[in-house]
Design an enzyme around this catalytic site. Structure first.
Site, PDB file in Angstrom:
ATOM      1  CB  SER A 192     -21.445  -4.925 -26.999  1.00 19.83           C
ATOM      2  OG  SER A 192     -20.510  -5.810 -26.399  1.00 19.83           O
ATOM      3  N   GLY A 193     -22.467  -8.061 -27.442  1.00 20.87           N
ATOM      4  CA  GLY A 193     -22.025  -9.257 -28.140  1.00 20.87           C
ATOM      5  C   GLY A 193     -20.559  -9.548 -27.887  1.00 20.87           C
ATOM      6  N   GLY A 194     -19.873  -8.608 -27.222  1.00 19.28           N
ATOM      7  CA  GLY A 194     -18.489  -8.859 -26.827  1.00 19.28           C
ATOM      8  C   GLY A 194     -18.466  -9.851 -25.665  1.00 19.28           C
ATOM      9  CB  VAL A 195     -15.754 -12.013 -24.351  1.00 24.90           C
ATOM     10  CG1 VAL A 195     -15.615 -13.034 -23.241  1.00 24.90           C
ATOM     11  CG2 VAL A 195     -15.395 -12.645 -25.674  1.00 24.90           C
ATOM     12  CG  ASP A 196     -15.072  -8.115 -21.401  1.00 24.59           C
ATOM     13  OD1 ASP A 196     -14.617  -9.280 -21.431  1.00 24.59           O
ATOM     14  OD2 ASP A 196     -14.384  -7.111 -21.647  1.00 24.59           O
ATOM     15  CB  SER A 197     -21.466  -6.885 -22.514  1.00 25.92           C
ATOM     16  OG  SER A 197     -21.526  -7.293 -23.857  1.00 25.92           O
ATOM     17  CB  SER A 198     -21.527 -12.262 -23.875  1.00 28.44           C
ATOM     18  OG  SER A 198     -21.616 -11.515 -25.053  1.00 28.44           O
TER      19      SER A 198
ATOM     20  CE  LYS B 261     -11.441  -9.914 -23.496  1.00 27.39           C
ATOM     21  NZ  LYS B 261     -12.389  -8.784 -23.638  1.00 27.39           N
TER      22      LYS B 261
ATOM     23  CG  HIS C 214       4.971  -6.046  -4.755  1.00 28.74           C
ATOM     24  ND1 HIS C 214       3.740  -5.862  -4.177  1.00 28.74           N
ATOM     25  CD2 HIS C 214       5.675  -4.917  -4.503  1.00 28.74           C
ATOM     26  CE1 HIS C 214       3.679  -4.661  -3.610  1.00 28.74           C
ATOM     27  NE2 HIS C 214       4.850  -4.069  -3.792  1.00 28.74           N
TER      28      HIS C 214
ATOM     29  N   GLY D  57       0.832  -1.198   0.000  1.00 28.18           N
ATOM     30  CA  GLY D  57       0.000   0.000   0.000  1.00 28.18           C
ATOM     31  C   GLY D  57       0.865   1.245   0.000  1.00 28.18           C
TER      32      GLY D  57
ATOM     33  CD  GLU E  32       1.903  -8.727  -5.054  1.00 25.70           C
ATOM     34  OE1 GLU E  32       2.882  -9.361  -4.613  1.00 25.70           O
ATOM     35  OE2 GLU E  32       1.544  -7.635  -4.591  1.00 25.70           O
TER      36      GLU E  32
ATOM     37  CB  CYS F 196       5.191  -4.244  -0.172  1.00 24.64           C
ATOM     38  SG  CYS F 196       5.961  -2.689  -0.631  1.00 24.64           S
ATOM     39  CE1 TYR F 197       1.952   1.212   5.567  1.00 25.96           C
ATOM     40  CE2 TYR F 197       0.213  -0.438   5.744  1.00 25.96           C
ATOM     41  CZ  TYR F 197       0.805   0.735   6.183  1.00 25.96           C
ATOM     42  OH  TYR F 197       0.265   1.418   7.234  1.00 25.96           O
TER      43      TYR F 197
END
Ligand code: XMP
Length: 513
Positions: free
Chosen positions: A223-229, A369, A170, A52, A172, A79-80
């Site tokens: 929209s038909g995009g992966v995310d909104s679908s 993604k 870090h 942080g 990660e 870290c922090y």
């Protein structure tokens, strides 16, 4: 389950992501909600304290409740998180004074063989990624040093008896190549079996949506995009037909796209879907407009108007669903108010919620993604759909430099479909981030048969990329390019010249406008 206490690092979500990769269930909670009572309810099997921006020597810097160290479970400070842990357990932290390390650093081993670093130091030193000003000056009692770096003598420390561990770097991030091994060691020490799955994530996300929405109604711009679908299908599983999806066809879609999207969601998934054909509205507003930013703004504004009108017609809804991903969240946080310039005004529904007074449902906010794709598979979306290349909100408008006409759009659609077909036939689709045709606003002279032609030129664009931020052109073989050019010229009336765009990003952008 594992608790990540967030102190506001830019990369806290990456800790969660790495743990999900290890099939460990975790939740991130900001430090100020983590009270004694919270800990009792949560009942973690292990705790990670994130990095942080605060400075431990400052009087009001954030702390976890001391009870974290009395649970009898393993704790890892990063870290922090390391510094705060040392300070609270009896060590000291000094303010940075020429000891700051940012970026790549190398740590070397000490005599202590810590379980935390099992599998490390195949070579004598390990690369890690540091980002710190302050550092630990004196260890808390019970701790010993397991790795050191020039700027951080206490780069990794351990108190194996209490199973407390702390690292200055870090683990990660990608730039700590053995970081995953470290986190894996930690979760094994904590007793996790690694049996958590994306299926469990889906159930948890559904429960969270139900809790947030109650008996409210949600609308979603699909929209038909992966995310909104994926977001829409997930929300539909959670609240059924209290979700309404709106698909705005702006007349700038690719060949067959509207049919595919509505067919799949309405017929296959039974999602309540309203298909608005607004191509006349959009195309007449775009008539004669050739400036790229103006095009984007017109489309963005009309989209909001159309969507809002539809929401009103439905009698309103309290919630708006969006397929926001974690990278969108960090970018908007880290750049907000910053001096970054607008390269392109991206079209999304970002202006909608404030305008409409709606609350947001963003079930993908924690995911990356590739995780969204996995969740989509979990929800039964077909592979060919999940692997689809990204398609920008303004659609073909920004692939048709200059003024747009219906005639040009029709030509572009045909050429684009052939290019994608070629890519699929040659088995290249999944190696490419994005591929499309741009129709150039010039006509050139050619000869076909014995006649002269005077038709449009087009450019093929295909790039590789990991995140769309940088990209390189795809190295097609000359045979592939030749065959594709021939097909486009023979099969599409209106194009007589094909070029291949070999610009990387930067300096080019992926889209032409
Ligand atoms: P550029 O052209 O900026 O594109 O290199 C990077 C990625 O973003 C996509 N893109 C958009 N996506 N709305 C979107 O949803 C937009 O307005 C937009 N403009 C570009 C582009 O297709 C590429 O994947």
């Amino acid at each position: 389950k594992l608790l990540i206490v967030d102190f506001g690092s830019q990369v806290t979500q990456l800790i969660a992501r790495r743990l999900r990769e290890l099939n460990v269930y975790c939740e991130i909670h900001p430090f100020h909600v983590v009270t004694d009572e919270f800990l009792r309810d949560f009942d973690p099997l292990a705790v990670i304290l994130s990095g942080g921006p605060a400075s431990v020597p400052d009087a009001d810097s954030p702390r976890p409740p001391p009870a974290v160290f009395n649970l009898g479970v393993p704790v890892l400070g990063i870290c922090y998180g390391q510094q705060v842990m040392m300070e609270m357990l009896g060590g000291t932290v000094e303010r940075g004074a020429g000891t700051a390390e940012f970026g790549r650093a190398f740590v070397s081993r000490t005599d202590l063989q810590s379980d935390l670093l099992k599998g490390w130091f195949a070579a004598d030193r390990e690369q890690v990624w540091m980002s710190h000003g302050d550092r630990v000056a004196r260890l808390a009692p019970g701790f010993a040093v397991a790795a050191t770096s020039p700027g951080a003598p206490f780069a990794a420390v351990a108190d194996p008896a209490r199973r407390f561990y702390a690292v200055q770097f870090h683990p990660e991030v990608h730039h700590t190549p053995s970081g995953r091994t470290l986190l894996e060691n930690f979760v094994r020490i904590a007793g996790f079996d690694g049996d958590w799955t994306m299926g469990a994530y889906r159930d948890q996300a559904i429960a969270a949506i139900r809790q947030q929405v109650g008996d409210g109604r949600v609308i979603c711009a699909l929209s038909g995009g992966v995310d909104s679908s994926v977001a829409a299908v997930l929300i539909h599983e959670a609240i059924g037909d209290r979700l309404t999806c709106v698909y705005v066809d702006h007349g700038l879609m690719r060949k067959g796209e509207s049919e595919q999207v509505t067919g799949m969601f309405r017929d296959h998934y039974n999602l309540p879907l309203i298909h608005l054909d607004e191509s006349d509205l959009f195309l007449s507003a775009l008539d004669g407009v050739s400036d790229p930013e103006e095009k984007r703004k017109i489309i963005g504004r009309l989209f909001i108007e159309v969507f809002q009108k539809q929401a009103d017609a439905l009698g309103g809804a309290e919630f708006l669903a969006q397929g926001t991903l974690y990278p969108d969240v960090i970018e908007s946080v880290s750049f907000s108010g910053g001096p970054s310039v607008t390269i392109k005004s991206h079209h999304n529904v970002g202006g909608l919620p404030e305008k409409m007074g709606m609350k947001l449902v963003e079930p993908l906010r924690e995911l990356f993604k590739d995780e969204v794709r996995e969740l989509g598979r979990e929800l039964g979306l077909p592979d060919h759909f999940i692997g689809r290349h990204p398609f920008p909100g303004p659609g073909l408008a920004i692939r048709c430099p200059g003024a747009i006409t219906r005639e040009k759009l029709a030509i572009l659609r045909e050429a684009d479909a052939i290019f994608i077909d070629q890519i699929r036939r040659h088995g290249l689709y999944d190696d490419i981030w994005q591929a499309f045709v741009a129709l150039l606003p010039v006509r050139t002279v050619g000869v076909m048969g014995d006649g002269r032609t005077y038709d449009y030129a087009c450019a093929l664009r295909a790039v590789t990329s990991v995140d769309g931020m940088t990209a390189d052109y795809y190295p097609f073989s000359h045979d592939f390019l030749g065959e594709t050019a021939t097909r486009i010229i023979n099969e599409v009336r209106g194009i007589n010249r094909v070029t291949y765009d070999i610009t990387s990003k930067p300096p080019g952008t992926i889209e032409w406008e």
